[in-house]
Design a protein around this motif. Structure first.
Motif, mmCIF file in Angstrom:
data_model
loop_
_atom_site.group_PDB
_atom_site.id
_atom_site.type_symbol
_atom_site.label_atom_id
_atom_site.label_comp_id
_atom_site.label_asym_id
_atom_site.label_seq_id
_atom_site.Cartn_x
_atom_site.Cartn_y
_atom_site.Cartn_z
ATOM 1 N N ASP A 47 -69.049 -84.481 26.959
ATOM 2 C CA ASP A 47 -69.212 -83.309 27.562
ATOM 3 C C ASP A 47 -70.486 -82.613 27.620
ATOM 4 O O ASP A 47 -71.255 -82.356 28.229
ATOM 5 C CB ASP A 47 -67.654 -83.062 27.793
ATOM 6 N N ALA A 48 -70.934 -82.778 26.487
ATOM 7 C CA ALA A 48 -71.962 -82.297 25.795
ATOM 8 C C ALA A 48 -73.031 -82.757 26.046
ATOM 9 O O ALA A 48 -74.398 -81.592 27.103
ATOM 10 C CB ALA A 48 -72.164 -81.989 24.649
ATOM 11 N N LEU A 49 -73.513 -83.823 25.843
ATOM 12 C CA LEU A 49 -74.677 -84.760 26.448
ATOM 13 C C LEU A 49 -74.619 -84.812 28.292
ATOM 14 O O LEU A 49 -76.053 -83.891 28.881
ATOM 15 C CB LEU A 49 -74.076 -86.608 26.397
ATOM 16 N N LEU A 50 -73.677 -84.787 28.715
ATOM 17 C CA LEU A 50 -73.770 -84.320 30.322
ATOM 18 C C LEU A 50 -74.216 -83.088 30.473
ATOM 19 O O LEU A 50 -75.290 -82.769 31.317
ATOM 20 C CB LEU A 50 -72.488 -84.581 31.360
ATOM 21 N N ALA A 51 -73.602 -82.258 29.755
ATOM 22 C CA ALA A 51 -74.512 -80.630 30.524
ATOM 23 C C ALA A 51 -75.421 -80.964 29.994
ATOM 24 O O ALA A 51 -76.248 -79.994 30.843
ATOM 25 C CB ALA A 51 -73.554 -79.721 29.592
ATOM 26 N N ILE A 52 -76.348 -81.214 29.085
ATOM 27 C CA ILE A 52 -77.717 -81.920 28.623
ATOM 28 C C ILE A 52 -78.699 -82.505 29.818
ATOM 29 O O ILE A 52 -79.079 -81.105 30.656
ATOM 30 C CB ILE A 52 -77.873 -81.434 27.501
ATOM 31 N N PHE A 53 -78.703 -83.347 30.141
ATOM 32 C CA PHE A 53 -79.110 -84.390 30.637
ATOM 33 C C PHE A 53 -78.347 -84.350 32.798
ATOM 34 O O PHE A 53 -79.332 -85.002 32.953
ATOM 35 C CB PHE A 53 -78.893 -85.202 30.660
ATOM 36 N N SER A 54 -78.068 -83.276 32.531
ATOM 37 C CA SER A 54 -77.174 -83.404 34.575
ATOM 38 C C SER A 54 -77.876 -81.610 34.385
ATOM 39 O O SER A 54 -78.229 -81.235 35.854
ATOM 40 C CB SER A 54 -76.005 -82.366 35.043
ATOM 41 N N ASP A 55 -79.213 -81.371 33.919
ATOM 42 C CA ASP A 55 -79.749 -79.986 34.021
ATOM 43 C C ASP A 55 -80.847 -79.837 34.771
ATOM 44 O O ASP A 55 -81.821 -81.345 34.322
ATOM 45 C CB ASP A 55 -80.111 -79.065 32.668
ATOM 46 N N PRO A 56 -81.136 -80.219 36.211
ATOM 47 C CA PRO A 56 -82.679 -80.140 36.710
ATOM 48 C C PRO A 56 -83.810 -80.136 35.898
ATOM 49 O O PRO A 56 -85.138 -80.651 36.095
ATOM 50 C CB PRO A 56 -81.930 -79.633 38.087
ATOM 51 N N GLU A 57 -83.892 -78.480 35.127
ATOM 52 C CA GLU A 57 -84.712 -78.185 34.389
ATOM 53 C C GLU A 57 -85.315 -79.471 33.119
ATOM 54 O O GLU A 57 -86.224 -79.741 33.224
ATOM 55 C CB GLU A 57 -84.310 -76.810 33.578
ATOM 56 N N VAL A 58 -84.130 -79.606 32.238
ATOM 57 C CA VAL A 58 -83.890 -80.262 31.321
ATOM 58 C C VAL A 58 -84.839 -82.130 32.048
ATOM 59 O O VAL A 58 -85.790 -83.271 31.196
ATOM 60 C CB VAL A 58 -82.783 -81.025 30.858
ATOM 61 N N MET A 59 -83.939 -82.529 32.785
ATOM 62 C CA MET A 59 -84.813 -84.050 34.078
ATOM 63 C C MET A 59 -86.273 -83.644 34.610
ATOM 64 O O MET A 59 -86.047 -84.915 35.491
ATOM 65 C CB MET A 59 -83.687 -84.339 33.939
ATOM 66 N N ARG A 60 -86.480 -82.279 34.351
ATOM 67 C CA ARG A 60 -87.908 -82.579 35.963
ATOM 68 C C ARG A 60 -88.924 -83.464 35.113
ATOM 69 O O ARG A 60 -89.416 -83.851 35.842
ATOM 70 C CB ARG A 60 -88.053 -81.134 34.855
ATOM 71 N N TYR A 61 -88.764 -83.344 34.710
ATOM 72 C CA TYR A 61 -90.113 -84.522 34.100
ATOM 73 C C TYR A 61 -89.554 -85.937 33.749
ATOM 74 O O TYR A 61 -90.766 -86.698 32.981
ATOM 75 C CB TYR A 61 -91.767 -83.530 32.787
ATOM 76 N N TRP A 62 -88.861 -86.088 33.646
ATOM 77 C CA TRP A 62 -88.121 -87.360 32.843
ATOM 78 C C TRP A 62 -88.189 -88.465 33.976
ATOM 79 O O TRP A 62 -88.585 -88.429 35.368
ATOM 80 C CB TRP A 62 -86.694 -87.279 32.970
ATOM 81 N N ASN A 63 -87.951 -90.129 34.219
ATOM 82 C CA ASN A 63 -88.257 -91.107 34.804
ATOM 83 C C ASN A 63 -87.324 -91.212 35.452
ATOM 84 O O ASN A 63 -87.026 -92.831 36.383
ATOM 85 C CB ASN A 63 -89.615 -92.384 34.246
ATOM 86 N N LEU A 67 -101.753 -93.392 33.427
ATOM 87 C CA LEU A 67 -102.032 -93.533 34.895
ATOM 88 C C LEU A 67 -101.458 -92.452 35.653
ATOM 89 O O LEU A 67 -100.423 -92.093 35.825
ATOM 90 C CB LEU A 67 -100.693 -94.434 33.882
ATOM 91 N N ARG A 68 -102.529 -93.063 36.990
ATOM 92 C CA ARG A 68 -102.064 -92.234 38.031
ATOM 93 C C ARG A 68 -101.232 -92.720 38.864
ATOM 94 O O ARG A 68 -100.943 -93.806 38.694
ATOM 95 C CB ARG A 68 -103.414 -92.666 38.099
ATOM 96 N N GLU A 69 -100.401 -91.667 39.076
ATOM 97 C CA GLU A 69 -99.008 -92.111 40.198
ATOM 98 C C GLU A 69 -98.663 -93.437 39.870
ATOM 99 O O GLU A 69 -97.973 -94.430 40.301
ATOM 100 C CB GLU A 69 -99.515 -92.789 41.458
ATOM 101 N N ARG A 70 -97.798 -92.880 38.334
ATOM 102 C CA ARG A 70 -97.002 -94.156 37.529
ATOM 103 C C ARG A 70 -96.191 -94.460 38.702
ATOM 104 O O ARG A 70 -94.745 -95.159 38.073
ATOM 105 C CB ARG A 70 -96.524 -94.072 36.196
ATOM 106 N N TRP A 71 -95.021 -93.087 39.021
ATOM 107 C CA TRP A 71 -94.012 -92.818 38.256
ATOM 108 C C TRP A 71 -93.097 -92.883 40.080
ATOM 109 O O TRP A 71 -93.915 -91.780 41.003
ATOM 110 C CB TRP A 71 -93.081 -91.929 37.777
ATOM 111 N N ILE A 72 -91.811 -92.819 40.633
ATOM 112 C CA ILE A 72 -92.130 -91.947 42.042
ATOM 113 C C ILE A 72 -90.607 -92.237 41.387
ATOM 114 O O ILE A 72 -89.441 -93.330 41.611
ATOM 115 C CB ILE A 72 -91.639 -92.952 43.069
ATOM 116 N N ILE A 73 -90.437 -91.022 41.540
ATOM 117 C CA ILE A 73 -88.835 -90.671 41.317
ATOM 118 C C ILE A 73 -88.086 -89.631 42.825
ATOM 119 O O ILE A 73 -88.729 -88.647 42.207
ATOM 120 C CB ILE A 73 -88.163 -89.413 39.778
ATOM 121 N N ASP A 74 -86.903 -90.103 43.373
ATOM 122 C CA ASP A 74 -86.576 -88.774 44.327
ATOM 123 C C ASP A 74 -87.445 -88.918 45.416
ATOM 124 O O ASP A 74 -87.898 -87.366 45.645
ATOM 125 C CB ASP A 74 -85.669 -88.164 43.732
ATOM 126 N N SER A 75 -88.730 -89.451 46.254
ATOM 127 C CA SER A 75 -89.883 -89.623 46.034
ATOM 128 C C SER A 75 -91.016 -88.657 45.950
ATOM 129 O O SER A 75 -91.752 -88.035 46.964
ATOM 130 C CB SER A 75 -89.542 -89.162 47.687
#
Length: 191
Positions: free
Chosen positions: A25-41, A158-166
């Motif tokens: 539950d604590a892990l979900l609370a952290i990694f469901s936060d869009p701000e925490v995940m903003r720069y993740w792949n 590395l330019r344009e390496r990731w495409i996440i949710d477009s």
């Protein structure tokens, strides 16, 4: 080589140890936060099952010695603050990639520095690594500064390496060599 399943690292304020099923539950609370995940792949987690799956994956990775995935806990309250990892572990080349993810409430408190110093020391001393690498979205300037304070050098883009949710993003590549870490007066080493 140490038994990855028994790794426990401590700093002045933190304890780094394997995640437990009760952390879901604590892990979900952290990694469901869009701000925490903003720069993740990957996109933010959407269910408790995502957290359970991650915990199970972390146990399998530790057992097989493929990755070191640890929870970051407050030493006094035992509250889960996030996770840290050494992954893309290449035994022959003696290198691994380092990563961190902390709850938004834990940002700006120096926890990345403590966690990073402990993981770096473990990587170079216990795993006999020669090189640590990190990959971040260059727009994540806070992570870039944190890596540089830990002694990492920005080595490439590395330019344009990731495409996440477009959304298209680049990758900034950072590296830290064992010889740089060992050099006197160049990188702070918490002992």
């Amino acid at each position: 080589m140490p038994d990855f399943r028994r790794i426990s690292l401590t700093t002045d304020r933190l304890s780094l140890r394997p995640l437990q099923t009760g952390d879901a539950d604590a892990l979900l609370a952290i990694f469901s936060d869009p701000e925490v995940m903003r720069y993740w792949n990957t996109p933010p987690w959407s269910s408790r099952q995502d957290a359970i799956d991650f915990i199970e994956h972390s146990h399998q990775a530790l057992a097989s010695k493929e990755q070191v995935i640890l929870g970051v806990y407050d030493r006094h309250s035992q509250q889960l603050l996030g996770k840290c990892l050494l992954f893309a572990y290449d035994v022959e080349s003696r290198r691994a990639e380092i990563g961190f993810g902390l709850s938004r409430q834990s940002w700006g408190k120096g926890y990345i520095q403590e966690t990073g110093q402990a993981l770096i020391r473990f990587g170079f001393e216990d795993l006999n690594l020669n090189r640590l690498e990190a990959e971040i979205d260059p727009a994540n300037t806070a992570s870039g500064k944190a890596l540089e304070r830990l002694g990492f050098n920005r080595e490439g883009l590395l330019r344009e390496r990731w495409i996440i949710d477009s959304q298209v993003s680049d990758s900034g590549l950072y590296g830290l060599l064992r010889s740089d870490w060992q050099a006197p007066n160049t990188i702070p080493q918490e002992r």
